[in-house]
Design a protein around this motif. Structure first.
Motif, PDB file in Angstrom:
ATOM      1  N   LYS A  32       5.848   3.009   5.861  1.00 17.91           N
ATOM      2  CA  LYS A  32       4.889   1.908   5.932  1.00 17.91           C
ATOM      3  C   LYS A  32       3.651   2.219   5.095  1.00 17.91           C
ATOM      4  N   GLN A  33       3.187   3.471   5.156  1.00 19.11           N
ATOM      5  CA  GLN A  33       2.025   3.858   4.357  1.00 19.11           C
ATOM      6  C   GLN A  33       2.332   3.747   2.871  1.00 19.11           C
ATOM      7  N   ASN A  36       2.322   0.110   1.880  1.00 19.96           N
ATOM      8  CA  ASN A  36       0.952  -0.407   1.797  1.00 19.96           C
ATOM      9  C   ASN A  36       0.250   0.085   0.536  1.00 19.96           C
TER      10      ASN A  36
END
Length: 238
Positions: A32-33, A36
């Protein structure tokens, strides 16, 4: 003794399950990081792409003032079209736009060529003096490889322009569009650089929206209008 062994076995199984869960959560968080970060780099690339072909309002206003001082003109004096064009070229040259920061080498060269051509044959009858995005939403990502990712996002983009009305007056317009775009990215030096695009869906401003922000007696007044625009409040897609 048998029950004790079963108890130890149960604890071991639970510990393994807990460890696997922690690894899964950690992997999901890392993914997810990364997504992003890729999305943030895509946003920066799009904003840079807009800035590459605009004449920055603040820099242009400064150059107009310098042109007036150069010929000892008063603050209310109007520049000729030749002087205004020169001021615009000086303003564009005074701002550094490094496309290689967020684009692949080929795409950066392509957009740099577009930028050079625009300012070599500058047309001040219709000039973009500010632009950007007011909304950006990540829709999905697709991992193509460890260093390649497709990022699908929705953006609300805006473009502020000044038109020469050919009667001594200047009109300011603020145009919006909502674009669903898939960006092809590749990881290079810690940055997810844009290498290509796939347009998915483009929406233009609704018929009820009036893009004209005002008509002014001088270019400087028009520039001041642009600098004071509340773009978020004007956004017809909000």
């Amino acid at each position: 003794m048998k029950n004790k062994k079963l108890h130890v076995l149960s604890i071991s199984v639970l510990a393994c399950l807990l460890l696997l869960t922690m690894i899964g959560v950690s992997g999901f968080a890392a993914q997810k990081q990364e997504d992003n970060e890729a999305f943030a780099d895509v946003i920066q690339a799009n904003e840079l792409r807009f800035k590459a072909v605009e004449i920055p309002a603040e820099a242009l206003q400064q150059q107009i003032q310098l042109q007036k001082r150069g010929r000892n003109a008063g603050p209310d004096a109007k520049l000729s079209k030749t002087e205004l064009t020169q001021a615009a070229k000086n303003a564009a040259e005074s701002v550094t736009v490094d496309l290689s920061d967020y684009f692949s080498e080929n795409l950066a060269a392509k957009y740099q060529s577009v930028r050079n051509a625009k300012f070599q044959s500058l047309n001040m009858t219709d000039a973009t003096v500010d632009s950007g995005m007011v909304e950006s939403h990540l829709i999905s990502t697709e991992n193509v490889s460890d260093t390649q990712k497709n990022v699908k996002a929705k953006f609300v983009e805006w473009d502020a322009r000044i038109y020469d009305c050919n009667d001594g007056k200047y009109m300011v317009t603020l145009i919006f569009s909502r674009n669903t775009l898939t960006t092809v990215t590749e990881l290079e030096d810690g940055v997810w650089k844009t290498v290509g695009y796939h347009d998915d869906f483009l929406e233009f401003i609704p018929d009820s929206y009036d893009p004209v922000m005002g008509v002014f007696d001088s270019y400087e007044q028009a520039l001041t209008c642009v600098q004071n625009l509340d773009v978020e409040a004007e956004n017809p897609f909000s």
